[in-house]
Design an enzyme around this catalytic site. Structure first.
Site, mmCIF file in Angstrom:
data_model
loop_
_atom_site.group_PDB
_atom_site.id
_atom_site.type_symbol
_atom_site.label_atom_id
_atom_site.label_comp_id
_atom_site.label_asym_id
_atom_site.label_seq_id
_atom_site.Cartn_x
_atom_site.Cartn_y
_atom_site.Cartn_z
ATOM 1 N N ASP A 1 -13.019 39.367 24.224
ATOM 2 C CA ASP A 1 -12.011 40.254 25.387
ATOM 3 C C ASP A 1 -13.060 41.495 25.601
ATOM 4 O O ASP A 1 -12.947 42.214 25.124
ATOM 5 C CB ASP A 1 -10.772 40.638 24.809
ATOM 6 C CG ASP A 1 -9.928 41.226 25.716
ATOM 7 O OD1 ASP A 1 -9.545 40.786 26.806
ATOM 8 O OD2 ASP A 1 -9.475 42.438 25.387
ATOM 9 N N ALA B 1 -10.758 46.326 19.223
ATOM 10 C CA ALA B 1 -9.899 47.553 19.745
ATOM 11 C C ALA B 1 -9.280 47.371 21.129
ATOM 12 O O ALA B 1 -9.941 46.799 21.888
ATOM 13 C CB ALA B 1 -10.586 48.844 19.699
ATOM 14 N N PRO B 2 -8.135 48.153 21.184
ATOM 15 C CA PRO B 2 -7.443 49.013 20.253
ATOM 16 C C PRO B 2 -6.517 47.834 19.191
ATOM 17 O O PRO B 2 -6.052 48.535 18.277
ATOM 18 C CB PRO B 2 -6.339 49.383 21.235
ATOM 19 C CG PRO B 2 -6.242 48.681 22.148
ATOM 20 C CD PRO B 2 -7.497 48.053 22.381
ATOM 21 N N GLY B 3 -6.372 46.560 19.461
ATOM 22 C CA GLY B 3 -5.739 45.803 18.126
ATOM 23 C C GLY B 3 -4.817 45.238 18.386
ATOM 24 O O GLY B 3 -4.175 44.250 17.607
ATOM 25 N N CYS C 1 -14.722 42.210 20.242
ATOM 26 C CA CYS C 1 -14.511 43.605 20.909
ATOM 27 C C CYS C 1 -12.828 43.766 20.792
ATOM 28 O O CYS C 1 -12.007 43.536 21.682
ATOM 29 C CB CYS C 1 -14.767 43.599 22.634
ATOM 30 S SG CYS C 1 -16.540 43.069 22.831
ATOM 31 N N ASP D 1 -15.742 45.984 16.403
ATOM 32 C CA ASP D 1 -15.866 46.917 17.765
ATOM 33 C C ASP D 1 -17.001 47.701 17.714
ATOM 34 O O ASP D 1 -17.316 48.351 16.507
ATOM 35 C CB ASP D 1 -14.462 47.823 17.764
ATOM 36 C CG ASP D 1 -14.491 48.179 19.190
ATOM 37 O OD1 ASP D 1 -13.637 47.590 20.140
ATOM 38 O OD2 ASP D 1 -14.926 49.372 19.625
ATOM 39 N N CYS E 1 -9.350 42.224 31.756
ATOM 40 C CA CYS E 1 -8.405 42.479 32.825
ATOM 41 C C CYS E 1 -8.850 43.155 34.134
ATOM 42 O O CYS E 1 -8.474 43.910 34.476
ATOM 43 C CB CYS E 1 -7.666 43.785 32.068
ATOM 44 S SG CYS E 1 -8.782 44.861 31.594
#
Length: 720
Positions: free
Chosen positions: A282, A201-203, A199, A228, A335
């Site tokens: 992630d 993105a965003p990078g 997963c 992604d 997160c």
């Protein structure tokens, strides 16, 4: 046949509207409507008039009650914990360590920009200075206790902000949240590893993994796949990682829960399923650890969101564990602070995959303050309704609550090896990370895995080469994927027509890997020539119907017209470090003064270069050549693509790249077009502000004069 004139189309459109009004019983108008047939009302400005914005309500009683009940932090720390969530998130940035110029950029940052902030004041207070992140290796990451908005609009930090933005575009710096830097560090990436980020993105973490792959600053033997499931976010990955030129890297657009088995050739030239040495999961999450920057979560937070996403997170983690090699490591991170998304997901995955174990993280990253993973937790369906065992869950709640969400048997799996990072510990966001290792293969592989492990060369299809284009016919077909259709990756043959002019103009040697060069067009004029690593090439050729590839490889040459150069392709700056090693001509060792002139704002006459170089370039045909400046001290070797015309030379690079090399040489950066636009915008804003103030002053003076006239008139009447 119906006429195609504009008048006919308009008349037909009006008749179609009349027809719709008849069958709908109302005047039809294009656009959405509510149940009463009325068009949607315009959104009202709930924030008030401009300049009168309401304060964001940073309170959520449900959030506080939920986590207080779970006791994720000690009671004496709760108020500090919540206060940090309400404060602005500080800005953090780091230097890309795998670049040859990282040491030079670190020196420029400290001596030229940090030193200017010493002793100045912002809002009558001493300006905060960037502080080193004590746990980041190499002293290459800093935290500034100001929000991004405060830095952007503070004149004292203007030069630092412009420098960071420009160097982030070049790829020397990365602006990334502090806790987001932790998972790639715990992954412990080495140049020989095969890695996948499920997963990506965003990078920001993807860029960090690429650094680890190039840790020894040489060509890696491993590969990295960034995946992604969202097509648009995949192109965000392309933008984020294009600054880090790498032929061993590819971006895919696949569902992480069903990422396909990839077939590659082994040392014995047999096809087998590719297993990875490092995997990052992630996963998507509710994100309540990002309250400091995602303010919308304060109003939308709901515990049931974690119940809904738990199954998805678990499936992604299990798929990642199935793709891992023996002895490999997988990092799972979110997160979020919710144990349903964190410890519960990890615990259920460990129960299903007995060949995995958690690795202790307490000794990793010294200087990082963290808490251990939770050993006990409860599951809440809605406020006031808690469950400690699945057997106690009411039948009507079992659709939302799964058995994998509970902590039964947690004491056997060392969940205290997990890591929780809280905002009040080091002024960061909230994060959860754990590291798992595959000890041995205990589970029996499925029939599909057994069949895909090794495929004999006799059963593999022989490549069908097109007689005219010298490309693989099978790879020219469009892939049958849902969603957007990508251009094919067509690998050229060493005797392809595109290489003839390159060999003549640039003197490319026979050791150049021609068989790894590909184009993404079936037309005669291929716009770009790119190169991919051998493993990446095998993945694309052997799995073109299994996987959807968005981007891969490194761009080397771009098509140009005959007026630009007699060679059909021009050399690109992004691939110059790779291509220059194989070039027999058009590479010139230059002096400091000649490199300085080439990096100027205006073209430099060849006659003004040093005598030896000027003589060599005198009869040079138009085209891109390479200026090479030897290293000195901490300054690395500098290679710059230069456009040579009949009488002049000038660097053929972006403004950000030009300023980057100028700073490496100790020169002042030139003003870019972006900075000119920003300065013009600021001046225009100041001019409008001054005009408005002047108009208000004139109106005030005019009103005052009118009041004085009225007073005089009234006084004269009184006298009379």
């Amino acid at each position: 046949a119906a006429p195609s004139s504009l008048s006919f189309k308009l008349s037909y459109y009006n008749e179609y509207k009349s027809y719709l009004s008849l069958i709908m019983g109302r005047t039809w108008k294009k656009g959405r409507r509510n149940k009463e047939g009325e068009p949607p009302k315009k959104r009202q400005n709930t924030q008030g008039a401009p300049g009168d914005w309401k304060e964001i309500d940073k309170s959520c009683p449900d959030f506080e009650d939920y986590y207080k009940s779970l006791a994720i932090v000690p009671e004496p720390e709760w108020d500090t914990f919540m206060q940090h969530f309400r404060d602005e998130l500080p800005a953090t940035f780091r230097i890309i360590n795998s670049r040859n110029d990282s040491e030079s950029m670190c020196n420029i940052l400290k001596t030229k920009y940090f030193s200017k902030l010493e002793g100045i004041k912002v809002n009558e207070k001493p300006a905060p200075l960037p502080q080193l992140l004590p746990w980041y290796p190499g002293e290459l990451a800093w935290q500034l206790n100001m929000s991004r908005a405060e830095i952007r609009y503070s004149p004292e930090y203007l030069s630092l902000h412009q420098f960071l933005v420009a160097e982030a575009e070049k790829g020397s710096f990365a602006r990334q949240e502090a806790v987001s830097m932790i998972p790639p560090l715990l992954l412990d990436v080495k140049p020989h590893h095969n890695i996948i980020d499920l997963c990506a993105a965003p990078g920001s973490k993807t860029l960090q993994i690429l650094e680890g792959l190039h840790a020894d600053r040489s060509a890696p033997t491993g590969i990295f796949i960034a995946n992604d499931g969202d097509y648009k976010r995949c192109h965000m990955l392309v933008t984020q990682t294009k600054r880090f030129n790498n032929p061993s890297y590819m971006i895919t657009n696949e569902d992480a829960t069903r990422f396909p088995n990839l077939k590659v050739f082994d040392e014995n030239n047999n096809l087998k399923v590719l297993k990875f040495d490092r995997i990052l999961c992630d996963v998507p999450c509710t994100g309540d650890g990002t309250l400091r920057k995602n303010y919308a979560i304060w109003a939308k937070w709901d515990q049931r969101q974690a119940l809904g996403i738990h199954k998805l997170q678990r499936r992604i983690l299990l798929r990642g564990m199935d793709m891992l090699n023996d002895g490999g490591k997988i990092v799972y991170s979110t997160c979020s602070l919710n144990p349903i998304e964190n410890e519960a997901t990890v615990l259920s995955a460990l129960k299903d995959r007995p060949s995995f174990k958690l690795i202790p993280t307490e000794g990793m990253l010294p200087g990082l303050k963290r808490e251990t993973g939770l050993q006990k937790w409860k599951v809440m369906h809605h406020p006031g309704v808690w469950y400690e065992r699945f057997e106690d869950v009411q039948e009507k709640h079992r659709k939302a609550i799964a058995p994998t969400m509970f902590c039964e048997g947690a004491e056997e799996y060392n969940l205290d090896y997990c890591m929780r990072v809280y905002p009040h510990q080091q002024n960061t966001g909230g994060f959860f990370i754990c590291v798992m290792e595959k000890v041995c293969e205990k589970s029996v592989p499925s029939e599909e895995t057994q069949n895909d492990t090794i495929i004999s060369e006799e059963n593999s299809e022989k490549p069908n080469i097109h007689k005219d284009t010298n490309v693989l016919v099978d790879k020219m077909k469009w892939k049958n994927f849902q969603g957007y259709r990508e251009d094919p990756f067509i690998f050229l043959q060493p005797d392809a027509k595109a290489f003839s002019s390159l060999k003549d103009f640039y003197g490319l040697s026979d050791s150049f890997p021609y068989q790894h060069v590909f184009v993404r067009s079936e037309e005669t004029k291929q716009r770009n020539l790119s190169i991919a690593d051998k493993k990446i090439k095998d993945i694309i050729e052997q799995n073109n119907k299994r996987i959807k590839v968005i981007h891969c490889g490194l761009k080397l040459f771009s098509y140009c017209k005959e007026e630009f150069s007699p060679c059909n392709y021009r050399l690109l700056q992004e691939g110059i470090h790779f291509t220059s090693k194989y070039m027999g001509t058009k590479v010139y060792d230059v002096s400091f003064s000649d490199m300085t002139k080439a990096l100027g704002a205006d073209p430099t006459p060849k006659a003004e270069l040093e005598a030896g170089l000027s003589t060599e370039l005198k009869d040079m045909p138009k085209g891109i050549i390479v200026f090479r400046l030897a290293s000195e001290g901490i300054r690395p070797v500098i290679l710059v693509a230069v456009y040579s015309t009949v009488n002049h030379v000038k660097s053929y690079i972006t403004e950000e790249e030009r300023n980057h090399y100028r700073m490496l040489l100790g020169l002042e950066p030139l003003v870019t077009k972006r900075e000119k636009k920003k300065i013009a915008s600021i001046q225009h804003h100041q001019q409008k502000k001054a005009e408005t103030a002047k108009r208000i002053a004139e109106e005030k003076k005019l009103n005052q004069n009118e009041d004085n006239c009225e007073e005089r008139t009234e006084s004269s009447h009184d006298v009379l």
